[in-house]
Each structure stands twice: as structure tokens, then as C-alpha cells.
Write a protein that holds these residues in place. Structure first.
Motif, PDB file in Angstrom:
ATOM      1  N   GLN A   1      34.288  40.110  34.419  1.00  0.00           N
ATOM      2  CA  GLN A   1      35.427  39.264  34.080  1.00  0.00           C
ATOM      3  C   GLN A   1      36.720  40.061  34.128  1.00  0.00           C
ATOM      4  O   GLN A   1      36.836  41.132  33.529  1.00  0.00           O
ATOM      5  N   ARG A   2      37.713  39.539  34.840  1.00  0.00           N
ATOM      6  CA  ARG A   2      39.012  40.188  34.944  1.00  0.00           C
ATOM      7  C   ARG A   2      39.958  39.654  33.887  1.00  0.00           C
ATOM      8  O   ARG A   2      39.865  38.486  33.499  1.00  0.00           O
ATOM      9  N   ASN A   3      40.874  40.499  33.428  1.00  0.00           N
ATOM     10  CA  ASN A   3      41.938  39.972  32.586  1.00  0.00           C
ATOM     11  C   ASN A   3      43.084  39.499  33.472  1.00  0.00           C
ATOM     12  O   ASN A   3      43.044  39.627  34.711  1.00  0.00           O
ATOM     13  N   LYS A   4      44.122  38.973  32.861  1.00  0.00           N
ATOM     14  CA  LYS A   4      45.201  38.370  33.634  1.00  0.00           C
ATOM     15  C   LYS A   4      45.943  39.387  34.490  1.00  0.00           C
ATOM     16  O   LYS A   4      46.263  39.132  35.655  1.00  0.00           O
ATOM     17  N   ALA A   5      46.226  40.549  33.918  1.00  0.00           N
ATOM     18  CA  ALA A   5      46.962  41.569  34.667  1.00  0.00           C
ATOM     19  C   ALA A   5      46.154  42.060  35.862  1.00  0.00           C
ATOM     20  O   ALA A   5      46.692  42.225  36.967  1.00  0.00           O
ATOM     21  N   GLU A   6      44.877  42.302  35.650  1.00  0.00           N
ATOM     22  CA  GLU A   6      44.026  42.773  36.740  1.00  0.00           C
ATOM     23  C   GLU A   6      43.979  41.760  37.875  1.00  0.00           C
ATOM     24  O   GLU A   6      44.090  42.114  39.060  1.00  0.00           O
ATOM     25  N   ALA A   7      43.803  40.477  37.535  1.00  0.00           N
ATOM     26  CA  ALA A   7      43.748  39.436  38.558  1.00  0.00           C
ATOM     27  C   ALA A   7      45.079  39.324  39.306  1.00  0.00           C
ATOM     28  O   ALA A   7      45.105  39.153  40.537  1.00  0.00           O
ATOM     29  N   PHE A   8      46.178  39.433  38.588  1.00  0.00           N
ATOM     30  CA  PHE A   8      47.508  39.342  39.193  1.00  0.00           C
ATOM     31  C   PHE A   8      47.721  40.476  40.191  1.00  0.00           C
ATOM     32  O   PHE A   8      48.160  40.250  41.330  1.00  0.00           O
ATOM     33  N   VAL A   9      47.397  41.697  39.801  1.00  0.00           N
ATOM     34  CA  VAL A   9      47.570  42.838  40.703  1.00  0.00           C
ATOM     35  C   VAL A   9      46.631  42.718  41.896  1.00  0.00           C
ATOM     36  O   VAL A   9      46.998  43.041  43.031  1.00  0.00           O
ATOM     37  N   ASP A  10      45.415  42.239  41.670  1.00  0.00           N
ATOM     38  CA  ASP A  10      44.488  42.011  42.777  1.00  0.00           C
ATOM     39  C   ASP A  10      45.091  41.072  43.820  1.00  0.00           C
ATOM     40  O   ASP A  10      44.979  41.313  45.035  1.00  0.00           O
ATOM     41  N   CYS A  11      45.724  40.001  43.360  1.00  0.00           N
ATOM     42  CA  CYS A  11      46.319  39.023  44.274  1.00  0.00           C
ATOM     43  C   CYS A  11      47.452  39.647  45.089  1.00  0.00           C
ATOM     44  O   CYS A  11      47.595  39.372  46.286  1.00  0.00           O
ATOM     45  N   ILE A  12      48.249  40.462  44.454  1.00  0.00           N
ATOM     46  CA  ILE A  12      49.344  41.119  45.157  1.00  0.00           C
ATOM     47  C   ILE A  12      48.808  42.069  46.217  1.00  0.00           C
ATOM     48  O   ILE A  12      49.303  42.114  47.353  1.00  0.00           O
ATOM     49  N   GLU A  13      47.767  42.810  45.876  1.00  0.00           N
ATOM     50  CA  GLU A  13      47.222  43.804  46.800  1.00  0.00           C
ATOM     51  C   GLU A  13      46.428  43.176  47.941  1.00  0.00           C
ATOM     52  O   GLU A  13      46.501  43.637  49.090  1.00  0.00           O
TER      53      GLU A  13
ATOM     54  N   GLN B   1      43.907  30.875  31.378  1.00  0.00           N
ATOM     55  CA  GLN B   1      42.829  31.845  31.408  1.00  0.00           C
ATOM     56  C   GLN B   1      41.454  31.256  31.632  1.00  0.00           C
ATOM     57  O   GLN B   1      40.499  31.988  31.913  1.00  0.00           O
ATOM     58  N   ARG B   2      41.296  29.929  31.533  1.00  0.00           N
ATOM     59  CA  ARG B   2      39.979  29.356  31.822  1.00  0.00           C
ATOM     60  C   ARG B   2      39.554  29.681  33.257  1.00  0.00           C
ATOM     61  O   ARG B   2      38.373  29.744  33.560  1.00  0.00           O
ATOM     62  N   HIS B   3      40.506  29.885  34.156  1.00  0.00           N
ATOM     63  CA  HIS B   3      40.200  30.181  35.556  1.00  0.00           C
ATOM     64  C   HIS B   3      39.543  31.545  35.718  1.00  0.00           C
ATOM     65  O   HIS B   3      38.967  31.840  36.769  1.00  0.00           O
ATOM     66  N   LEU B   4      39.654  32.393  34.699  1.00  0.00           N
ATOM     67  CA  LEU B   4      39.028  33.711  34.718  1.00  0.00           C
ATOM     68  C   LEU B   4      37.787  33.771  33.840  1.00  0.00           C
ATOM     69  O   LEU B   4      37.092  34.781  33.817  1.00  0.00           O
TER      70      LEU B   4
END
Length: 338
Positions: free
Chosen positions: A289-301, A129-132
Motif C-alpha cells: 500500500q502506497r501513501n499519498k506522497a509516494e503515489a504522487f511522486v510515482d505519477c510524476i516519475e 485515499q480510498r483509491h489507495l
């Protein structure tokens, strides 16, 4: 967005990570948890209630879940040594995968997953999570931003925690499940923070460790001295018998230093120390700041690279494994990244 359009996530492991990040997927409007697997019936039941997964979509065997459910992605929140087989199973079924840290506790397995991820159209994101974290992202721009950047010269990084007493008799102190001791647990975040924020490439490491077990596998104190490419050097220390959590990352270059500090699991604070010893506290914008789920879905989309990639995680595993070897042998050990 309708329920049918949401990213359907299967959770593997109903413990702390599974439920915490699982709740993020349920809160994120573009995703929902639809299935759950855990070997413990009690854990499955409790996690099912937390994540709103009914008995009919709860499984003892994660493979059965992957084969029976219509999923788009999985969240892997199991003990560390199980990650490789579970992420591999997901990627083999063309599913996206979010995996808690560390990605693996075996260097060959880490290389395998890095290569798979880079050759795949599926997203593999690791839970560092440091990356976020806006403080770490801001600090990173000093050494890896656009335009002219500085080169780190030396660093010190330390984290203290009541880890041994807190996790005694749990899987985290069972090296067959955890891969080692605290260096592979909270310490993994610290190593990742150092490598990702600075961009430094570790070449050699020496290490001193105090082990909590007779076999010398579960470290309760680890002090690493790392030599990086281009001549930078530093120490990374993990202490597991302190009464509370404190984190300190200090990185020096020719113009001064950056200090990243924090207590417990609160937001980290950033200070800049100039060459004349002036302290500057830069503004940190935490509003986006994004949480992990938000960042993950962003990457998929969007197809963007995950904030924490399998290649990032490979570097952490490589340095960690070399550190354990160095502590046990008393020798300086090369860090095998390739």
C-alpha cells in the motif's frame, strides 16, 4: 538521491492536511518540503517546525511563495472553497499539484480543473485515499476489473461521526470556507468511495437534510437516494452527531454482495456475501500500500494516471451539489456531469 534531485514541494496551508501529508513528502526519499505558506503566523511557525521549513521560506501569501521559491510541486491543504484558485495558480506556473478533497465546491470550477488537468503535462492528484486502500481496490475489481465483471444493482453507504461537536467554531462549519457541512467533508470521502469503487454513474438524486445553521447551509445529517445509469440505485447517509466513527459500504449484484466496514480511521475490512448467504473474507495484501506522497511522486516519475483524478473529483462535486439543491428544493435533481 541528493537533496538537489528531490521533488521540491511547497505546502499551502499548515493545518492538519498540510502537516500530515507534508510529513509524508519529507519521509518519501524522492521528495522534500522546502517552503510553506499560511495566513496565520502561529500556524506557519508550528508547521515550519514540524516540516523543517525555516523562517526564510515561510510566507503569509501563497502567491509570494510560488513566485519566490524554486518549486516542482505544491500540496494544497487549505479550506475547500480556496482550492480552485490555488491549484490554478500552481498549474499556471507549470507545477504539479496535490490537492486535498474535495477538489472544489463549485461545479464549474471542478469542470475547469478537470479540463486543465487533462490538457496539461502536470500531475493533479486529489486526496481521496480510498483509491489507495487495498480493501477498496480489491472490491473494485469485482465491477471494474479485467475480463468479465459484474454490474451493481443497489447499495447502501453510511458514515457516522461526532463531526458537529468536534468542528464547531472551526472553518469546517463555516460554509464560506467549507462549501457546506459534513457532506462536503467526511461525506465527500464516502461519496467518492461509492462512485470510484463501483464505477456507477449518478443520474438523479433526492435528499433529506437536517441543518445546523439557520441559513440551511451546514448539514449535520444528510440522506441521499441516488438513481444511477443502467438502473442501479442506492442510499448514501452522513450522520454528524454520533459518538464515534463507523463506515459501512454494502454493494449488491446478481451474485451477492461486498461489504466494506470500518471503525474510526482504521483499515477497512472486506467481506463477500454469496447468494447462498455464505460469508467469505478474502485475503487483502496491504504490504504494498502506497501513501499519498509516494503515489504522487510515482505519477510524476512514470506518467501514470493519478489514483484519484480531477475527473473523479468532478463526479463527487456534481453529486454533492445536486444533493444540496435537492434537499433545499424538495425535488429530485439531475446530476450534471458534463
Amino acid at each position: 538521491m541528493s537533496q538537489a534531485e528531490k521533488l521540491r514541494v511547497g505546502v499551502i496551508g499548515g493545518g492538519y492536511i498540510g502537516t500530515t501529508v507534508g510529513r509524508q513528502f519529507n519521509t518519501e526519499p524522492r521528495s522534500t518540503v522546502t517552503a510553506l505558506a499560511d495566513v496565520s503566523a502561529d500556524t506557519r511557525q508550528a508547521a515550519g517546525e514540524t516540516l523543517y521549513v525555516g523562517d526564510g521560506s515561510q510566507y503569509e501569501d501563497y502567491r509570494e511563495m510560488l513566485d519566490a521559491e524554486s518549486l516542482d510541486a505544491v500540496l494544497v491543504g487549505t479550506p475547500h472553497t480556496l482550492h480552485h484558485e490555488m491549484v490554478t495558480a500552481a498549474l499556471d506556473r507549470n507545477l504539479h499539484a496535490f490537492c486535498d478533497k474535495p477538489l472544489t465546491t463549485d461545479l464549474d470550477e471542478a469542470r475547469d480543473l478537470a479540463e486543465r488537468a487533462e490538457a496539461s503535462e502536470q500531475v493533479l492528484m486529489v486526496g481521496y485515499q480510498r483509491h489507495l486502500n487495498p480493501a477498496f481496490k480489491t472490491a473494485r475489481q469485482r465491477w471494474q476489473g479485467e475480463g468479465e465483471t459484474l454490474s451493481p444493482d443497489y447499495l447502501s453507504a453510511e458514515i457516522t461521526q461526532d463531526w458537529i461537536s468536534r468542528f464547531e467554531d472551526t472553518w469546517r462549519t463555516d460554509p464560506d470556507l467549507s462549501g457546506g457541512g459534513n457532506l462536503y467533508d467526511t461525506g465527500s470521502h464516502l461519496i467518492d468511495a461509492v462512485l470510484w469503487t463501483t464505477g456507477l454513474v449518478p443520474e438523479e438524486v433526492s435528499a433529506e437534510m437536517v441543518f445546523a445553521d439557520d441559513e440551511g447551509r451546514v448539514d449535520q445529517r444528510a440522506i441521499l437516494t441516488v438513481e444511477f445509469a443502467d438502473g442501479a440505485h442506492g442510499t448514501i447517509a452522513v450522520h454528524s452527531d454520533a459518538p464515534c466513527v463507523r463506515e459501512h459500504v454494502h454493494v449488491w449484484d446478481e451474485e451477492g454482495a461486498v461489504y466494506l466496514e470500518g471503525r474510526q480511521w482504521e483499515e477497512r475490512e472486506l467481506e463477500r456475501i454469496d447468494a447462498d448467504s455464505t460469508t467469505v473474507i478474502p485475503f487483502i495484501d496491504r504490504s504494498k500500500q502506497r501513501n499519498k506522497a509516494e503515489a504522487f511522486v510515482d505519477c510524476i516519475e512514470s506518467g501514470e494516471e493519478p489514483p484519484a483524478t480531477a475527473r473523479d473529483a468532478l463526479a463527487v462535486t456534481a453529486l454533492t451539489e445536486a444533493a444540496y439543491e435537492a434537499a433545499r428544493s424538495g425535488e429530485r435533481v439531475s446530476v450534471e456531469l458534463d
